[in-house]
Structure formats: structure tokens, C-alpha cells
Write an enzyme that holds these catalytic residues in place. Structure first.
Site, PDB file in Angstrom:
ATOM      1  N   HIS A  34      34.573  75.489  61.719  1.00  0.00           N
ATOM      2  CA  HIS A  34      33.416  75.647  60.807  1.00  0.00           C
ATOM      3  C   HIS A  34      31.941  75.961  61.517  1.00  0.00           C
ATOM      4  CE1 HIS A  34      33.795  71.661  61.494  1.00  0.00           C
ATOM      5  NE2 HIS A  34      34.957  71.536  60.895  1.00  0.00           N
ATOM      6  N   HIS A  37      33.234  73.010  64.828  1.00  0.00           N
ATOM      7  CA  HIS A  37      34.574  74.050  65.779  1.00  0.00           C
ATOM      8  C   HIS A  37      33.512  75.027  66.659  1.00  0.00           C
ATOM      9  CE1 HIS A  37      37.526  73.196  62.624  1.00  0.00           C
ATOM     10  NE2 HIS A  37      37.721  72.622  63.640  1.00  0.00           N
ATOM     11  N   GLN A 153      39.164  59.328  68.254  1.00  0.00           N
ATOM     12  CA  GLN A 153      40.537  60.781  69.214  1.00  0.00           C
ATOM     13  C   GLN A 153      39.795  61.068  70.243  1.00  0.00           C
ATOM     14  OE1 GLN A 153      42.105  64.646  67.160  1.00  0.00           O
ATOM     15  NE2 GLN A 153      40.236  65.351  68.108  1.00  0.00           N
ATOM     16  N   ILE A 176      28.034  67.838  63.878  1.00  0.00           N
ATOM     17  CA  ILE A 176      27.379  69.156  63.497  1.00  0.00           C
ATOM     18  C   ILE A 176      27.802  68.629  61.676  1.00  0.00           C
ATOM     19  CG2 ILE A 176      26.594  71.504  62.679  1.00  0.00           C
ATOM     20  CD1 ILE A 176      26.770  71.149  65.982  1.00  0.00           C
TER      21      ILE A 176
HETATM   22  O1  PAF Z   1      40.453  67.649  65.777  1.00  0.00           O
HETATM   23  C1  PAF Z   1      42.088  68.453  65.385  1.00  0.00           C
HETATM   24  O2  PAF Z   1      41.441  69.398  64.976  1.00  0.00           O
HETATM   25  C2  PAF Z   1      43.634  67.860  66.356  1.00  0.00           C
HETATM   26  O3  PAF Z   1      43.517  66.093  66.437  1.00  0.00           O
HETATM   27  C3  PAF Z   1      43.917  68.331  67.813  1.00  0.00           C
HETATM   28  C4  PAF Z   1      42.577  67.757  68.793  1.00  0.00           C
HETATM   29  C5  PAF Z   1      43.418  69.960  67.558  1.00  0.00           C
HETATM   30  C6  PAF Z   1      45.555  68.304  67.753  1.00  0.00           C
HETATM   31  O4  PAF Z   1      46.318  68.950  66.283  1.00  0.00           O
END
Ligand code: PAF
Length: 280
Positions: A34, A37, A153, A176
Site C-alpha cells: 500500500h 510501502h 520492530q 503514512i
Molecule cells: O514489517 C513487515 O512487513 C515484516 O515484519 C518484515 C519486516 C517484512 C519481516 O517479515
């Protein structure tokens, strides 16, 4: 733009780029891309000669009762978005390519992963760290791009990179949002129209918390309580957590001082959504 499924193909391509003296950026994703990304890919394209987007729904980061099977997938759409954004390569492996039958090595972390999302998703960050470490070894990027929406994360990956001396620069990118404030997420597709409306309580309650801090409120209990009360007004919402933590250690703080992360996880119906803001 090429789409490849094997580690060897990625390695061969990256080797060729390296021989030409080109820099490489990596955007790790689980697909169903989306605007969030896209903003990562745009930034990576602007800052690197070549960009690899990995599209892999990583089974290792899903708990037994989570949404691995139903996680949305649309490779054709993802490929079109990556191509438009100027990515050079998509790495789209099968789980068997990433985890062979006797796979038994993991990247685990003693700090940062126990609180926030780690409380209800105990194996999640071990899965994230392991797959991201593998992707870093496979792609050997100069820079890798992660969204601030998954703030924990982002902090965990930065810590892993520092602990394990990966020679990659981690670039954190802003959240976003939809026009009405909902943070973009692949999981928003699970929401029916009523739930989609209810989901606005996440950004609305955080806005309230931010306003309190901007007007000088330093007591985190008062801010947390205001955010909780706002969420509790929404009948379809069920709080997983509302926390204010030090942005470096992710430990809860009593006073708003230095960079603090205000992070929430809320179930809207069956869908668990997260959102946050950082006050410097
Ligand atoms: O944020 C994500 O989409 C996932 O946790 C990642 C970093 C691609 C790892 O699978």
C-alpha cells in the site's frame, strides 16, 4: 524489473550490481503493498542505485492462532506497484526456500521484545529478527527501509544491526495515513465498513494524547488514561495495550522527557491494529 524466487538468483544479481559499483537498498515486506510501502520504496529508490523489495509472508513471525493463512496476498498488484515506484528486483521466495527442513538457527533478543506487542505476540520478534537477518545476508544491502508504524520492530531491528554488526544502515520512515487519519496497513482490508469507521479511534485517541503532551502534560499516567477513555468510548474497540515508553529502551516511563514512544494496539472486531507517535 525482475521477480526472482531463489536466494541464488538474488545473490547473482546483487553481485553484478556490486561489480558495476552500484549501491543497493532493501525494502523488506510481507506484500499486499500500500501507500506506506510505496513511501519506503520511493525513499529507497531516491537514495540507492538499485532497490530490492522482498515479498515474503514470513510464517515464523505468526503465532499459532494468528492470521498467517488469511494474510492478504496479491503478487500481480505488488509487482505493478514496485515497477511503477522504480524498484529493480522483487525477491518472492517460497517458505521452503527460506527455511529448509532442518532449519534450527534463530536470532533472538533479550531486551526490547518483551513489552508492547511482544506481550501478546511472544514469538513474533524472534521470527522478524531471523527473517530480516537472513534477508540482510542474502541481499547485503547498503540501506534497509522500515516504517515507523511498526515502531517496536524498527527499534528491535536497529538493535539487532548494532549487536550483530550488520553493515547496513537502517532508515526509519514516517507513518503514512489515510485522509481520515487511519494508519495504512495491509490488515485494514479485514475491516468491514462499520469497523473501518470504528478504527478511527486509534488515530483520534493518539491525537488527543499528543495534544496533551504538546500543551505541557508530563505525567504519562494522565496521558495513558485519556487515551484509554477515548478508546473505551468506541463499542467495537478492545484495548490490547496503551503504553508510553522510552524510545531507546522501550521501557515504560512515568514522565514525558526525552524521546518517548506512545504506542497502542487495539482490536477492532477480530482485527488487531497498531499505531503510535514519537515525542522528541
Ligand atoms: O514489517 C513487515 O512487513 C515484516 O515484519 C518484515 C519486516 C517484512 C519481516 O517479515
Amino acid at each position: 524489473m525482475n521477480i526472482v524466487n531463489t536466494i541464488q538468483e538474488v545473490r547473482e544479481q546483487v553481485k553484478k550490481w556490486r561489480m558495476e559499483g552500484l549501491t543497493v537498498g532493501l525494502v523488506p515486506t510481507m506484500g499486499y503493498l500500500h501507500e506506506g510501502h510505496k513511501s519506503l520504496i520511493d525513499r529507497a529508490v531516491a537514495e540507492n542505485d538499485r532497490v530490492v523489495v522482498s515479498v515474503f509472508v514470513n510464517p515464523m513471525q505468526f503465532g499459532p492462532s494468528e492470521d498467517l493463512e488469511s494474510y492478504p496476498r496479491d503478487m500481480d498488484r505488488d509487482a505493478a506497484l514496485c515497477e511503477d515506484a522504480g524498484a529493480s528486483l522483487i525477491f518472492h521466495p517460497e517458505p521452503s526456500e527460506m527455511y529448509h527442513d532442518d532449519f534450527s538457527s534463530f536470532v533472538d533478543m533479550n531486551t526490547l521484545t518483551g513489552g508492547l506487542c511482544g506481550k501478546t505476540r511472544p514469538i513474533h520478534f524472534r521470527g522478524v529478527c531471523t527473517v530480516v537477518a537472513k534477508l540482510f545476508h542474502i541481499v547485503t544491502p547498503d540501506k534497509a527501509y522500515f516504517g515507523q508504524k511498526d515502531a517496536q520492530q524498527l527499534a528491535v531491528i536497529r538493535h539487532m544491526v548494532s549487536d550483530l554488526d550488520f553493515g547496513v544502515e537502517i532508515v526509519g520512515c514516517p507513518i503514512i495515513r489515510e485522509e481520515d487519519g487511519l494508519a495504512k496497513s495491509s490488515r485494514n482490508t479485514y475491516l468491514n465498513p462499520q469497523e473501518r469507521q470504528a478504527a478511527l479511534v486509534l488515530s483520534r485517541s493518539l491525537k488527543l494524547g499528543k495534544q496533551m503532551m504538546d500543551s505541557g502534560e508530563k505525567d504519562t499516567k494522565a496521558v495513558i488514561s485519556a487515551i484509554r477513555s477515548e478508546i473505551e468510548k468506541e463499542p467495537l474497540a478492545k484495548i490490547d495495550y496503551v503504553e508510553i515508553v522510552d524510545w531507546n529502551t522501550l521501557e515504560p516511563v512515568e514522565t514525558v522527557e526525552g524521546p518517548v514512544l506512545t504506542a497502542i494496539a487495539v482490536y477492532i472486531g477480530k482485527t488487531r491494529l497498531i499505531d503510535n507517535f514519537i515525542k522528541q
